[in-house]
Design an enzyme around this catalytic site. Structure first.
Site, PDB file in Angstrom:
ATOM      1  N   TYR A   1     -17.596   0.088 -22.403  1.00 31.85           N
ATOM      2  CA  TYR A   1     -18.496   0.245 -21.242  1.00 31.85           C
ATOM      3  C   TYR A   1     -18.365  -0.957 -20.294  1.00 31.85           C
ATOM      4  O   TYR A   1     -18.239  -0.799 -19.080  1.00 31.85           O
ATOM      5  CB  TYR A   1     -19.920   0.374 -21.787  1.00 31.85           C
ATOM      6  CG  TYR A   1     -21.015   0.550 -20.786  1.00 31.85           C
ATOM      7  CD1 TYR A   1     -21.260   1.796 -20.208  1.00 31.85           C
ATOM      8  CD2 TYR A   1     -21.864  -0.504 -20.458  1.00 31.85           C
ATOM      9  CE1 TYR A   1     -22.313   1.973 -19.312  1.00 31.85           C
ATOM     10  CE2 TYR A   1     -22.909  -0.334 -19.571  1.00 31.85           C
ATOM     11  CZ  TYR A   1     -23.133   0.902 -19.000  1.00 31.85           C
ATOM     12  OH  TYR A   1     -24.175   1.075 -18.120  1.00 31.85           O
TER      13      TYR A   1
ATOM     14  N   LYS B   1     -17.110  -0.993 -16.447  1.00 26.90           N
ATOM     15  CA  LYS B   1     -18.079  -1.386 -15.420  1.00 26.90           C
ATOM     16  C   LYS B   1     -17.565  -2.542 -14.557  1.00 26.90           C
ATOM     17  O   LYS B   1     -17.833  -2.582 -13.354  1.00 26.90           O
ATOM     18  CB  LYS B   1     -19.415  -1.751 -16.071  1.00 26.90           C
ATOM     19  CG  LYS B   1     -20.202  -0.545 -16.574  1.00 26.90           C
ATOM     20  CD  LYS B   1     -20.435   0.477 -15.478  1.00 26.90           C
ATOM     21  CE  LYS B   1     -21.504   1.499 -15.820  1.00 26.90           C
ATOM     22  NZ  LYS B   1     -21.638   2.524 -14.762  1.00 26.90           N
TER      23      LYS B   1
END
Length: 303
Positions: free
Chosen positions: A165, A169
Site C-alpha cells: 500500500y 501511495k
C-alpha cells in the site's frame, strides 16, 4: 470567496462508501454533476456490485443534484475509458477526477504474497493511471482539468504491514509530480491528498472516540480546495480531524565529495553535512538535483 462547482463534471472512483461517498456528496452539493464510480467489492478487492454506487446517486438526486452510477473496476482500462465516455456523452465534458478507489491487503513484508503486493499496486497506482489516461485527452482539449491523487501517510512516511500500500501511495505522488508539469500548459492542475479518516479501511484499527474525531467529512474540505478552479498544483495536503498540513519532498544543500578514490571515506566524514536540512528546498522538477550537483562541481573545478 466560495468554492463552487456549478457547470463542472466530476468523476470520483471508489465513491460507494466512506471517503469517496463524502467526496461525491460534497461535489454534488456545490453544483458538480458527479459520476459515482464503485466496483462494490469488499475492502480486500473481492466481489462486486453496483448497489453501493447507486445508493450514493440516489442520495445526490434526492438532494437535488445530478449523478450517475458506474461500476467499472479501475484496473480495467477499457471499462475506465467507457466510464469517461459515459460522462462526456451525458454532460459534454469532464473537469474533475478524484482518484479514490483502493483496497488493502495488509501483512508484514516477510509474510506477504507477491500477488497481494501486485494487486494493491494495480488498484491504487495503475487504477489512477488508467483514469488519468482516460480523462487526459478531454482535459487537454478543453484546456481545463483538476486531478486528485489519494496518497497516504503510509506512503509518505511508512507503516508496518503496508509495504504494498505504501509503495503504491508514494508512487501516486511521483505520478502527480510529472502530470502537473505536463498538464500546466493546458490548465490541468494535479494534486495529492493524504487523508486520515475512519472508514471501513481503518475501522478495526482505532477506538470509538478516535473514530468519531476522524470522520471522513473532515477530509472533504481539502479535497474541494485541491480540485477547485483556484486550486494549487503539485501540492500534497494531509488532512484529518479538522487539521490540514502539507507534505514536501525536499532536497538539501548537500556536500561535495569529489570523484577520487577517497570519495567514499569523504562521504562518511561529511554525511551529516549531506543530511543537514538547513536551507533545504522543494525542487520544481527532477532536473534541479542535477543542476545543483553540476553547479557545485563547476564551482570546485573553477578554483
Amino acid at each position: 470567496m466560495g468554492v463552487d462547482f456549478k457547470g463542472r463534471v466530476a468523476i470520483v472512483t471508489g465513491a460507494g462508501g466512506g471517503l469517496g461517498r463524502q467526496h461525491a456528496l460534497a461535489l454534488a452539493a456545490r453544483g458538480a454533476k458527479v459520476v459515482v464510480n464503485d466496483l462494490g467489492g469488499a475492502r480486500d478487492g473481492s466481489g462486486g456490485s453496483l448497489s453501493a454506487a447507486e445508493a450514493v446517486v440516489a442520495e445526490i438526486r434526492a438532494a437535488g443534484g445530478e449523478a450517475m452510477a458506474n461500476g467499472a473496476s479501475v484496473t480495467d482500462f477499457e471499462a475506465v475509458q467507457a466510464m469517461v465516455k459515459q460522462a462526456v456523452d451525458a454532460w459534454g465534458r469532464v473537469d474533475i477526477l478524484v482518484n479514490n478507489a483502493g483496497i488493502l491487503r495488509d501483512k508484514s513484508f516477510a509474510k506477504m504474497e507477491v500477488a497481494d503486493f501486485r494487486l494493491v499496486v494495480d488498484v491504487h497506482l495503475m487504477g489512477a493511471v488508467h483514469c488519468c489516461k482516460a480523462v487526459w485527452p478531454y482535459m487537454n482539449e478543453q484546456k481545463y482539468g483538476r486531478i486528485l491523487m489519494t496518497t497516504s501517510s503510509s506512503g509518505l512516511y511508512g507503516n508496518f504491514g503496508q509495504s504494498n500500500y505504501g509503495a503504491a501511495k508514494l508512487a501516486l505522488v511521483g505520478l502527480m509530480q510529472t502530470l502537473s508539469i505536463e498538464g500546466a500548459k493546458n490548465n490541468i492542475r494535479v494534486n495529492s491528498l493524504a487523508p486520515t479518516a475512519a472508514t471501513r479501511m481503518t475501522e478495526d484499527l482505532m477506538p470509538p472516540a478516535v473514530l468519531e474525531a476522524l470522520k471522513p467529512e473532515a477530509v472533504v474540505p481539502a479535497m474541494l480546495v485541491l480540485v477547485a478552479e483556484d486550486a494549487p498544483t503539485r501540492t500534497t495536503l494531509c488532512a484529518g480531524a479538522g487539521s490540514v498540513e502539507a507534505a514536501h519532498i525536499t532536497l538539501t544543500q548537500g556536500t561535495w565529495i569529489g570523484l577520487d578514490a577517497q570519495s567514499p571515506e569523504r562521504l562518511v566524514a561529511q554525511l551529516s553535512e549531506a543530511l543537514d536540512r538547513n536551507g533545504e528546498a522543494v525542487p520544481q522538477s527532477g532536473a534541479a538535483q542535477g543542476a545543483q550537483e553540476v553547479s557545485r562541481a563547476s564551482a570546485r573545478l573553477a578554483r
